[in-house]
Design a protein around this motif. Structure first.
Motif, PDB file in Angstrom:
ATOM      1  N   VAL A  58     -34.679 -64.031   4.841  1.00  0.00           N
ATOM      2  CA  VAL A  58     -34.530 -62.872   3.964  1.00  0.00           C
ATOM      3  C   VAL A  58     -34.166 -63.360   2.564  1.00  0.00           C
ATOM      4  O   VAL A  58     -33.910 -64.548   2.353  1.00  0.00           O
ATOM      5  CB  VAL A  58     -33.464 -61.887   4.483  1.00  0.00           C
ATOM      6  CG1 VAL A  58     -33.849 -61.345   5.845  1.00  0.00           C
ATOM      7  CG2 VAL A  58     -32.102 -62.550   4.545  1.00  0.00           C
ATOM      8  N   ALA A  59     -34.106 -62.423   1.629  1.00  0.00           N
ATOM      9  CA  ALA A  59     -33.933 -62.808   0.234  1.00  0.00           C
ATOM     10  C   ALA A  59     -32.514 -63.229  -0.113  1.00  0.00           C
ATOM     11  O   ALA A  59     -32.318 -64.087  -0.976  1.00  0.00           O
ATOM     12  CB  ALA A  59     -34.356 -61.651  -0.675  1.00  0.00           C
ATOM     13  N   SER A  60     -31.516 -62.632   0.540  1.00  0.00           N
ATOM     14  CA  SER A  60     -30.143 -62.874   0.115  1.00  0.00           C
ATOM     15  C   SER A  60     -29.176 -62.707   1.276  1.00  0.00           C
ATOM     16  O   SER A  60     -29.510 -62.127   2.319  1.00  0.00           O
ATOM     17  CB  SER A  60     -29.760 -61.892  -1.004  1.00  0.00           C
ATOM     18  OG  SER A  60     -29.667 -60.570  -0.480  1.00  0.00           O
ATOM     19  N   GLY A  61     -27.945 -63.164   1.071  1.00  0.00           N
ATOM     20  CA  GLY A  61     -26.907 -62.981   2.065  1.00  0.00           C
ATOM     21  C   GLY A  61     -26.567 -61.512   2.264  1.00  0.00           C
ATOM     22  O   GLY A  61     -26.315 -61.068   3.388  1.00  0.00           O
ATOM     23  N   SER A 199     -28.328 -70.369  -0.501  1.00  0.00           N
ATOM     24  CA  SER A 199     -28.285 -70.521  -1.960  1.00  0.00           C
ATOM     25  C   SER A 199     -26.868 -70.761  -2.456  1.00  0.00           C
ATOM     26  O   SER A 199     -26.598 -70.621  -3.648  1.00  0.00           O
ATOM     27  CB  SER A 199     -28.879 -69.280  -2.634  1.00  0.00           C
ATOM     28  OG  SER A 199     -28.149 -68.123  -2.284  1.00  0.00           O
ATOM     29  N   LYS A 200     -25.963 -71.134  -1.556  1.00  0.00           N
ATOM     30  CA  LYS A 200     -24.607 -71.501  -1.955  1.00  0.00           C
ATOM     31  C   LYS A 200     -24.487 -73.023  -1.857  1.00  0.00           C
ATOM     32  O   LYS A 200     -25.186 -73.735  -2.558  1.00  0.00           O
ATOM     33  CB  LYS A 200     -23.585 -70.746  -1.108  1.00  0.00           C
ATOM     34  CG  LYS A 200     -23.588 -69.237  -1.370  1.00  0.00           C
ATOM     35  CD  LYS A 200     -22.482 -68.533  -0.637  1.00  0.00           C
ATOM     36  CE  LYS A 200     -22.357 -67.080  -1.088  1.00  0.00           C
ATOM     37  NZ  LYS A 200     -23.427 -66.218  -0.594  1.00  0.00           N
ATOM     38  N   PRO A 205     -32.448 -72.375  -4.156  1.00  0.00           N
ATOM     39  CA  PRO A 205     -32.384 -71.393  -5.241  1.00  0.00           C
ATOM     40  C   PRO A 205     -32.302 -69.952  -4.776  1.00  0.00           C
ATOM     41  O   PRO A 205     -31.877 -69.077  -5.526  1.00  0.00           O
ATOM     42  CB  PRO A 205     -33.686 -71.647  -6.011  1.00  0.00           C
ATOM     43  CG  PRO A 205     -34.615 -72.212  -4.991  1.00  0.00           C
ATOM     44  CD  PRO A 205     -33.766 -73.041  -4.082  1.00  0.00           C
ATOM     45  N   ILE A 206     -32.735 -69.682  -3.545  1.00  0.00           N
ATOM     46  CA  ILE A 206     -32.766 -68.307  -3.039  1.00  0.00           C
ATOM     47  C   ILE A 206     -32.888 -68.367  -1.521  1.00  0.00           C
ATOM     48  O   ILE A 206     -33.384 -69.346  -0.967  1.00  0.00           O
ATOM     49  CB  ILE A 206     -33.960 -67.523  -3.651  1.00  0.00           C
ATOM     50  CG1 ILE A 206     -33.897 -66.029  -3.299  1.00  0.00           C
ATOM     51  CG2 ILE A 206     -35.287 -68.110  -3.209  1.00  0.00           C
ATOM     52  CD1 ILE A 206     -34.955 -65.191  -4.018  1.00  0.00           C
ATOM     53  N   GLY A 207     -32.388 -67.321  -0.860  1.00  0.00           N
ATOM     54  CA  GLY A 207     -32.678 -67.165   0.553  1.00  0.00           C
ATOM     55  C   GLY A 207     -31.503 -67.278   1.499  1.00  0.00           C
ATOM     56  O   GLY A 207     -30.591 -68.075   1.294  1.00  0.00           O
ATOM     57  N   SER A 208     -31.514 -66.447   2.527  1.00  0.00           N
ATOM     58  CA  SER A 208     -30.601 -66.515   3.653  1.00  0.00           C
ATOM     59  C   SER A 208     -31.421 -66.371   4.918  1.00  0.00           C
ATOM     60  O   SER A 208     -32.570 -65.917   4.886  1.00  0.00           O
ATOM     61  CB  SER A 208     -29.549 -65.408   3.582  1.00  0.00           C
ATOM     62  OG  SER A 208     -28.624 -65.649   2.546  1.00  0.00           O
ATOM     63  N   VAL A 209     -30.815 -66.728   6.054  1.00  0.00           N
ATOM     64  CA  VAL A 209     -31.516 -66.643   7.333  1.00  0.00           C
ATOM     65  C   VAL A 209     -30.629 -65.910   8.319  1.00  0.00           C
ATOM     66  O   VAL A 209     -29.462 -66.264   8.506  1.00  0.00           O
ATOM     67  CB  VAL A 209     -31.881 -68.039   7.869  1.00  0.00           C
ATOM     68  CG1 VAL A 209     -32.662 -67.913   9.178  1.00  0.00           C
ATOM     69  CG2 VAL A 209     -32.715 -68.824   6.846  1.00  0.00           C
ATOM     70  N   LEU A 210     -31.168 -64.871   8.938  1.00  0.00           N
ATOM     71  CA  LEU A 210     -30.482 -64.137   9.991  1.00  0.00           C
ATOM     72  C   LEU A 210     -30.962 -64.664  11.332  1.00  0.00           C
ATOM     73  O   LEU A 210     -32.174 -64.726  11.586  1.00  0.00           O
ATOM     74  CB  LEU A 210     -30.783 -62.638   9.871  1.00  0.00           C
ATOM     75  CG  LEU A 210     -30.187 -61.741  10.968  1.00  0.00           C
ATOM     76  CD1 LEU A 210     -28.658 -61.798  10.956  1.00  0.00           C
ATOM     77  CD2 LEU A 210     -30.682 -60.311  10.811  1.00  0.00           C
ATOM     78  N   GLY A 230     -39.530 -57.581   2.778  1.00  0.00           N
ATOM     79  CA  GLY A 230     -40.720 -58.303   3.229  1.00  0.00           C
ATOM     80  C   GLY A 230     -41.288 -59.141   2.099  1.00  0.00           C
ATOM     81  O   GLY A 230     -41.597 -58.618   1.029  1.00  0.00           O
ATOM     82  N   MET A 231     -41.410 -60.448   2.313  1.00  0.00           N
ATOM     83  CA  MET A 231     -41.919 -61.343   1.272  1.00  0.00           C
ATOM     84  C   MET A 231     -43.278 -61.900   1.698  1.00  0.00           C
ATOM     85  O   MET A 231     -43.577 -61.992   2.878  1.00  0.00           O
ATOM     86  CB  MET A 231     -40.919 -62.470   1.004  1.00  0.00           C
ATOM     87  CG  MET A 231     -39.596 -61.967   0.443  1.00  0.00           C
ATOM     88  SD  MET A 231     -38.412 -63.285   0.022  1.00  0.00           S
ATOM     89  CE  MET A 231     -37.860 -63.784   1.665  1.00  0.00           C
TER      90      MET A 231
END
Length: 342
Positions: A58-61, A199-200, A205-210, A230-231
């Motif tokens: 996904v795009a972010s946390g 991205s921490k 540069p971007i992104g989180s994973v569930l 959705g990307m």
């Protein structure tokens, strides 16, 4: 590359040249159709690392936690969460606003945990007068503090006793793993789901994973689409995260060491209160907000950025080295010296 030294957060890191090369060469496809090979490979890799069946980029946390809560809980369900945890305090109330999910906050203890008796006290009985207590949401690390596996296992056991699911906001769970010399799966596998921010400290540069069970992630994809997550050719993002997983995990120990270095070096400045460093975070306190703001202005003029105020969080990361720490300490000492002699 900017020469500015930025202690505000580990979200300010920039992709390394090697990471940029990996991104530029990524094989891509349409991820909404499931056709991006780099995304698919990353999701399988992160699922294995966290001890889960499946995973979703996904795009972010914030989006990862939101989608997790929306998938776990229905309208009118309740999740129990720390008063100062991100899923409650720092993510714009998305679960309540978009999912009609009821938050039940609990005070966070000094070590970053939630007292088990306090959790037990707010679990609702099966009664039409109450929201349905559906989910326990924890956070590791919290303000840099690592929650022990013994505590996590006890909290999960409590939740299961009351037929509640468990979610971990593991935005910095790799920091927790490195600090304890454990695998990430040692921490995350007992949970039903976990969100990992890349991205921490990992420096993507971007992104989180569930991550979670296969059926859960399948359902979560619908929620991801609904909230605009959705990307398409997301393999460019996935390649950066994959590079970080291969090259930036063990070096988190350097960030922890730099936070310790900050603590020891700042400790002899009489005008500051310096808390103990935890993983890659350290809190300092000026005698007043005005003094903290003045220090922030002085530092910025000399190429160092902090979140200025009375109480300030300092965060070490991929773009901070030993010399940066020494320069920051030297400038802060010079700031107080000039004020005392003015």
């Amino acid at each position: 590359m900017s020469s500015v030294i930025d202690f505000r957060s580990d979200t300010v890191t920039r992709p390394t040249n090697a990471m940029r090369i990996a991104m530029s060469g990524a094989a891509v496809g349409d991820d909404v159709y499931g056709d991006d090979p780099t995304v698919n490979a990353l999701e399988a890799k992160m699922a294995a690392l966290t001890g889960m069946e499946s995973a979703m980029l996904v795009a972010s946390g914030t989006q990862s936690n939101l989608v997790a809560l929306l998938t776990h809980c229905g309208r009118g369900d309740e999740y129990i969460v720390g008063q100062n945890y991100h899923t409650h305090l720092y993510e714009s109330g998305g679960a309540a606003s978009l999912g009609s999910i009821v938050p039940q906050p609990v005070a966070v203890e000094a070590d970053g945990s939630l007292d088990l008796e306090k959790i037990k006290a707010v679990i609702k009985p099966d009664d039409v007068h109450y929201a349905h207590s559906k989910l326990l949401s924890l956070e590791n690390t919290h303000s840099g503090k690592v929650l022990s596996n013994a505590y996590l296992q006890s909290a999960i056991a409590l939740a299961r006793t009351h037929k509640m699911a468990t979610h971990l906001d593991g935005a910095r769970v790799f920091n927790a793993a490195v600090a304890q010399q454990l695998s990430v799966a040692d921490i995350t596998a007992p949970f039903d789901t976990v969100s990992v921010c890349c991205s921490k400290g990992l420096g993507a540069p971007i992104g989180s994973v569930l991550c979670g069970p296969r059926d859960f992630i399948h359902a979560a994809r619908r929620w991801r689409k609904m909230v605009g997550g959705g990307m398409r050719q997301a393999g460019i993002i996935a390649a950066a995260i994959d590079y970080a997983l291969d090259h930036h995990v063990n070096r988190l120990a350097d960030d922890h060491a730099h936070a310790q270095q900050l603590q020891h070096s700042l400790g002899d400045i009489a005008e500051l209160k310096v808390d103990a460093a935890h993983t890659n975070m350290l809190y300092i306190e000026f005698t007043s907000a005005e003094l903290g703001l003045a220090a922030g202005d002085y530092l910025r003029e000399h190429g160092v950025i902090i979140s200025a105020g009375k109480r300030v969080r300092l965060v070490t990361h991929l773009d901070i080295n030993t010399q940066d720490v020494l320069r920051f300490v030297s400038l802060l000492k010079q700031f107080f010296l000039e004020r005392s002699s003015a």
